[in-house]
Write an enzyme that holds these catalytic residues in place. Structure first.
Site, PDB file in Angstrom:
ATOM      1  N   CYS A  85       6.014  28.429  70.905  1.00 48.02           N
ATOM      2  CA  CYS A  85       5.822  29.647  71.700  1.00 48.02           C
ATOM      3  C   CYS A  85       7.147  30.351  71.950  1.00 48.02           C
ATOM      4  CB  CYS A  85       5.144  29.300  73.024  1.00 48.02           C
ATOM      5  SG  CYS A  85       4.869  30.747  74.060  1.00 48.02           S
ATOM      6  N   CYS A 110       7.419  31.998  75.351  1.00 46.32           N
ATOM      7  CA  CYS A 110       7.717  31.066  76.456  1.00 46.32           C
ATOM      8  C   CYS A 110       9.170  30.591  76.390  1.00 46.32           C
ATOM      9  CB  CYS A 110       6.839  29.814  76.407  1.00 46.32           C
ATOM     10  SG  CYS A 110       5.155  30.075  75.891  1.00 46.32           S
ATOM     11  N   ASP A 111       9.653  30.271  75.211  1.00 44.14           N
ATOM     12  CA  ASP A 111      10.921  29.545  75.092  1.00 44.14           C
ATOM     13  C   ASP A 111      12.077  30.363  74.530  1.00 44.14           C
ATOM     14  OD1 ASP A 111       9.551  27.334  75.984  1.00 44.14           O
ATOM     15  OD2 ASP A 111       9.024  26.660  73.975  1.00 44.14           O
TER      16      ASP A 111
END
Ligand code: NDP
Length: 311
Positions: free
Chosen positions: A136, A139-140
């Site tokens: 992701c 997300c990261d």
């Protein structure tokens, strides 16, 4: 004894549904899972910093966010059971929900079992998971590991295109690794990818192994035409090769779309069975964000409450 509401699944959708239902005094039972579909708490349990969940201006660690949601559900009286649901029977009312050693009857059920990001299971994947390998980018991507370095994204669909474009904000160069000689992404995304000066597309390649010391430093790619191997020095490898909805339990009972996601109807979370709702990634292959999952969890609880009152 027949429960009013059972919630299956413990990601943002499940906990949000539990918070709303508990506050509506439905005394919900939430099966948070044990090992089916990953860790209890869902995909955020394997994420580090979550920077885009509103309310946390400095960001919050994924597991901490889920712990807070869980505590909030408990505080309002939701009863949590840490076990995997292995069968459901929606053919008779009240519905039956069973684990290997417990059977619960309930008038209403909210399904929030999520989806699992597909992995390649290449050599070194476990070692570098969250230390360079992720599923992701949204997300990261802001992790310091990926700032001003070269990274790779695997896949050729809209997710891969989005992740690659997203990572151009942080990485010095993005390698898009496509296993065939075509992109499956929409035309407009293809154009953006192919015209972006920071993105290099590698056709007909597959990553086969990941290497580094503590953090990822390189991957090996195999050419799908002549099987030759090449090394690519990257500090990040993002999988964007699709998700698998966790719906095996419901096949034959709930209507699923061609990709296996639960079908919901109109602007609601209602499924084809009255008294059963679906929220979160198990019914959403487009947005797949914690906040949208939480939003649909809220919708499902409100819809369930109204339905139970009417009944
Ligand atoms: P897709 O199934 O569309 O694409 C998956 C991609 O990963 C394909 O290019 C596929 O290759 C590749 N792939 C699959 N397995 C492997 C493997 N083992 N090794 C290497 N590559 C692999 O998934 P997406 O997540 O991209 O999209 C899912 C749905 O969500 C789509 O309908 C998409 O349009 C939608 N979506 C929409 C967005 C938007 O509108 N903004 C954003 C993101 C997704 P191959 O083509 O060879 O099969």
């Amino acid at each position: 004894m027949v429960e009013q509401l059972v919630i299956i699944g413990s990601g943002p959708a499940g906990y949000t549904a539990a918070i709303y239902a508990a506050r509506a005094q439905l005394q919900p039972i939430l099966f948070e899972g044990f090992e089916a579909g990953g860790l209890p708490g869902g995909q955020l349990m394997t994420t580090t910093e979550v920077e885009n969940f509103p309310g946390f201006s400095e960001g919050i660690q994924g597991p901490k966010l889920m712990k807070e949601m869980r505590q909030q559900a408990i505080r309002w009286g939701a009863k949590l059971i840490t076990d995997d649901v292995i069968t459901v029977d929606f053919s008779q009312r009240p519905f039956t929900i069973a684990t290997s050693d417990l059977e619960v009857k309930s008038h209403a059920v909210i399904v929030c079992t999520g989806a699992t990001a597909k992995r390649l299971h290449i050599a070194g994947e476990e070692e570098f998971w969250n230390n360079g390998i992720s599923a992701c980018a949204v997300c990261d991507g802001t992790n310091p590991l990926f700032q001003n370095v070269e990274i790779a994204v695997v896949g050729g669909g809209d997710s891969a295109a989005e992740e690659a474009l997203y990572m151009t904000k942080y990485a010095s160069k993005v390698h898009l690794l496509v296993r065939s000689d075509r992109l499956r992404a929409s035309k407009v995304m293809q154009e953006r990818i192919l015209n972006h000066d920071k993105i290099q597309v590698h056709w007909r390649v597959l990553p086969i192994s990941a290497h580094g010391s503590d953090i990822l430093q390189s991957i090996q790619l195999q050419d799908q035409k002549d099987s030759s191997i090449m090394e690519l020095k990257v500090s990040g490898l993002f999988y964007a090769i699709g998700h698998t909805p966790n719906t095996q339990l419901f096949a034959g009972q709930l209507d699923l779309d061609e990709k296996g996601y639960i079908k919901t109807y109109g602007k609601t979370t209602a499924t084809n069975i009255a008294g059963v709702w679906a929220a979160g990634d198990v019914q959403d292959h487009i947005y797949r964000q914690a906040i949208t999952a939480a939003g649909t969890g809220c919708m499902a609880a409100l819809e369930a409450e109204r339905w139970l009152v009417e009944k």
